[in-house]
Write an enzyme that holds these catalytic residues in place. Structure first.
Site, mmCIF file in Angstrom:
data_model
loop_
_atom_site.group_PDB
_atom_site.id
_atom_site.type_symbol
_atom_site.label_atom_id
_atom_site.label_comp_id
_atom_site.label_asym_id
_atom_site.label_seq_id
_atom_site.Cartn_x
_atom_site.Cartn_y
_atom_site.Cartn_z
ATOM 1 N N ASN A 1 -10.323 -0.518 -0.065
ATOM 2 C CA ASN A 1 -8.768 -0.192 -0.049
ATOM 3 C C ASN A 1 -8.141 -0.855 -1.224
ATOM 4 O O ASN A 1 -8.257 -1.981 -1.531
ATOM 5 C CB ASN A 1 -8.356 -1.169 1.352
ATOM 6 N N CYS B 1 0.857 -1.102 0.130
ATOM 7 C CA CYS B 1 -0.013 0.010 -0.041
ATOM 8 C C CYS B 1 0.836 1.239 -0.022
ATOM 9 O O CYS B 1 0.452 2.421 -0.260
ATOM 10 C CB CYS B 1 -0.961 -0.009 0.970
ATOM 11 N N HIS C 1 -3.545 6.958 2.506
ATOM 12 C CA HIS C 1 -3.995 5.596 2.027
ATOM 13 C C HIS C 1 -5.287 5.446 2.713
ATOM 14 O O HIS C 1 -5.446 5.553 3.930
ATOM 15 C CB HIS C 1 -2.875 4.639 2.448
HETATM 16 O O1 UT7 Z 1 -3.906 -1.295 3.817
HETATM 17 C C1 UT7 Z 1 -3.152 -2.009 4.551
HETATM 18 C C2 UT7 Z 1 -3.799 -3.374 4.768
HETATM 19 N N1 UT7 Z 1 -4.918 -3.523 5.699
HETATM 20 C C3 UT7 Z 1 -5.514 -2.749 6.767
HETATM 21 O O2 UT7 Z 1 -5.217 -1.669 7.035
HETATM 22 C C4 UT7 Z 1 -6.635 -3.441 7.362
HETATM 23 C C5 UT7 Z 1 -6.447 -3.150 9.024
HETATM 24 N N2 UT7 Z 1 -7.673 -3.852 9.575
HETATM 25 C C6 UT7 Z 1 -9.120 -3.807 9.409
HETATM 26 O O3 UT7 Z 1 -9.352 -2.806 8.769
HETATM 27 C C7 UT7 Z 1 -9.960 -4.694 10.390
HETATM 28 O O4 UT7 Z 1 -9.137 -5.324 11.310
HETATM 29 C C8 UT7 Z 1 -10.836 -5.423 9.655
HETATM 30 C C9 UT7 Z 1 -12.064 -4.612 8.744
HETATM 31 C C10 UT7 Z 1 -10.244 -6.366 8.333
HETATM 32 C C11 UT7 Z 1 -11.680 -6.359 10.300
HETATM 33 O O5 UT7 Z 1 -12.283 -5.682 11.414
HETATM 34 P P1 UT7 Z 1 -12.131 -6.080 13.027
HETATM 35 O O6 UT7 Z 1 -12.922 -5.011 13.800
HETATM 36 O O7 UT7 Z 1 -10.494 -6.005 13.344
HETATM 37 O O8 UT7 Z 1 -12.570 -7.370 13.066
HETATM 38 P P2 UT7 Z 1 -11.864 -8.642 13.766
HETATM 39 O O9 UT7 Z 1 -10.993 -9.164 12.945
HETATM 40 O O10 UT7 Z 1 -11.403 -8.460 14.913
HETATM 41 O O11 UT7 Z 1 -13.224 -9.572 13.787
HETATM 42 C C12 UT7 Z 1 -14.218 -9.478 14.942
HETATM 43 C C13 UT7 Z 1 -15.328 -10.392 14.473
HETATM 44 C C14 UT7 Z 1 -14.878 -11.977 14.466
HETATM 45 O O12 UT7 Z 1 -15.703 -12.589 15.062
HETATM 46 P P3 UT7 Z 1 -15.575 -13.114 16.658
HETATM 47 O O13 UT7 Z 1 -14.358 -13.880 16.603
HETATM 48 O O14 UT7 Z 1 -15.336 -12.192 17.360
HETATM 49 O O15 UT7 Z 1 -16.799 -13.915 16.796
HETATM 50 C C15 UT7 Z 1 -14.696 -12.168 13.008
HETATM 51 O O16 UT7 Z 1 -14.794 -13.712 12.832
HETATM 52 O O17 UT7 Z 1 -16.058 -10.144 13.252
HETATM 53 C C16 UT7 Z 1 -15.782 -11.278 12.615
HETATM 54 N N3 UT7 Z 1 -15.932 -10.820 11.188
HETATM 55 C C17 UT7 Z 1 -16.937 -10.622 10.449
HETATM 56 N N4 UT7 Z 1 -18.221 -10.574 10.652
HETATM 57 C C18 UT7 Z 1 -18.972 -10.277 9.677
HETATM 58 C C19 UT7 Z 1 -14.978 -10.762 10.409
HETATM 59 N N5 UT7 Z 1 -15.183 -10.327 9.113
HETATM 60 C C20 UT7 Z 1 -16.530 -10.115 9.116
HETATM 61 C C21 UT7 Z 1 -17.378 -10.008 8.155
HETATM 62 N N6 UT7 Z 1 -18.662 -9.885 8.609
HETATM 63 N N7 UT7 Z 1 -16.927 -9.383 6.888
#
Ligand code: UT7
Length: 341
Positions: A298, A127, A268
């Site tokens: 993104n 990125c 970004h």
């Molecule tokens: O460009 C540079 C590269 N990337 C980034 O900058 C990404 C940075 N990270 C993020 O933006 C976030 O971590 C995400 C948007 C990818 C994920 O959001 P989060 O709030 O960090 O979610 P999480 O991974 O901590 O997951 C929380 C919960 C989990 O369920 P449990 O374990 O709490 O039951 C996931 O399984 O949300 C669940 N989950 C979803 N639920 C519905 C993960 N993805 C989804 C989804 N829909 N699409």
């Protein structure tokens, strides 16, 4: 902090100006409603956690690729700069999804636009690629080695997406952007302060394995899933929020200016919540930090140049203004570039 950091110690003899910009996104879209049909998720979850409503996706059957998007973006940037492709000395293209590792996508894009003989290469800083390329091309101009460069950032994230992985696939989209920078006698123009950083020890949080041997020890990925982006979203989120703030602070400090002196923060588009955290921390008004993640997701290396082009085309980024480019991503990498454009 160590890394490649730069601030002019004496007045430069050559100025560098932003002469033109362009971008290209494919027509194909994936909306949150489409994702609701693909995986267990909801529009509400995606919007709340990321700010994304839809993203663009190339149609490979129609031949859309990093090359075709970059070629269109570069032609638009050349038109904007009122320049012929033959005037380009150098093309630098940042992408993790270039067409092939040989030839560099930059070489074919150069041929497509008619920049015969211009130096051309691809770089990979995920990125951060566009900001890395911008700093490198700027310094080549300022040193007198070249006079004109095209800097491109592009990623076709749909090519490396496992659309059954809801934690990763909802975040990314496809886009390309280009900027033309040129030498000028106005030595007040160009980079005021910049930085390039990486910490390879964090690579396992965001990587693109091609073969089994690329996987971290103890990680199993089925053979059919090799070639898909692997991300530890939570860890990358923590890295991004901390790094974003530190990077802005570090760059402003080097330049000896305040956040309020910056006319535009070209950031970004990783996640709307990450952008909002920086806006709040530095008291940046909404009008100075453009957000398009709601429409494009993104776009990795394509994200920063698309923001830049949208700003310029809407008249919000004028000649002579102070612009701070900021990006971070896989590697892990992070980079900034503070300009008087
Ligand atoms: O460009 C540079 C590269 N990337 C980034 O900058 C990404 C940075 N990270 C993020 O933006 C976030 O971590 C995400 C948007 C990818 C994920 O959001 P989060 O709030 O960090 O979610 P999480 O991974 O901590 O997951 C929380 C919960 C989990 O369920 P449990 O374990 O709490 O039951 C996931 O399984 O949300 C669940 N989950 C979803 N639920 C519905 C993960 N993805 C989804 C989804 N829909 N699409």
């Amino acid at each position: 902090m160590s890394g490649v950091t730069a601030q002019p110690r004496q007045a430069p003899r050559i100025g560098v100006r932003l002469a033109g910009t362009g971008h290209c996104v494919p027509d194909g879209k994936i909306t949150n409603a489409d994702f609701e049909k693909l995986v267990e998720t909801s529009d509400e979850w995606i919007v709340q956690r990321t700010g994304i409503h839809e993203r663009r996706k190339c149609d490979m059957d129609k031949g859309e690729s990093a090359r075709t998007l970059c070629t269109k973006a570069l032609k638009r940037a050349l038109d904007d700069a009122r320049m012929e492709a033959s005037e380009l000395d150098f093309i630098i293209l940042g992408s993790v999804t270039g067409e092939m590792s040989c030839p560099a996508t930059a070489c074919r894009v150069g041929a497509d636009v008619g920049a015969v003989g211009a130096g051309a290469l691809d770089i990979i800083a995920a990125c951060s690629s566009f900001v890395y390329g911008l700093n490198m091309a700027h310094d080549m101009i300022r040193s007198g080695a070249i006079r004109t460069a095209a800097v491109l950032g592009c990623d076709i994230m749909s090519e490396v997406m496992d659309y059954t992985d809801r934690g990763v696939s909802i975040l990314f989209g496809d886009a390309a952007g280009a900027a033309i920078i040129k030498a000028t006698d106005d030595t007040t123009r160009g980079i005021i302060a910049s930085s390039l950083h990486a910490d390879g020890s964090g690579w396992k949080d965001l990587y693109l394995p091609r073969r089994k041997r690329d996987l971290p020890e103890g990680v199993e990925v089925p053979p059919e899933k090799l070639g898909y982006l692997q991300m530890n979203g939570r860890e990358v989120y923590k890295f991004a929020v901390t790094t974003f703030g530190r990077l802005i602070e570090e760059t402003l400090e080097k330049a000896g200016i305040q956040a309020s002196d910056v006319d535009q923060f070209v950031c970004h588009q990783s996640n709307a919540r990450i952008l909002e955290s920086a806006r709040t921390k530095f008291g940046i008004p909404e009008s100075k930090l453009h957000v398009n993640i709601d429409r494009y997701g993104n776009c990795s290396g394509g994200s920063v140049p698309v923001v830049l082009d949208e700003l310029r085309k809407s008249g919000k980024c004028q000649e002579g203004e102070i612009v701070l480019f900021v990006a971070f991503g896989g590697g892990l990498t992070w980079a900034s570039s503070l300009w008087r454009i």
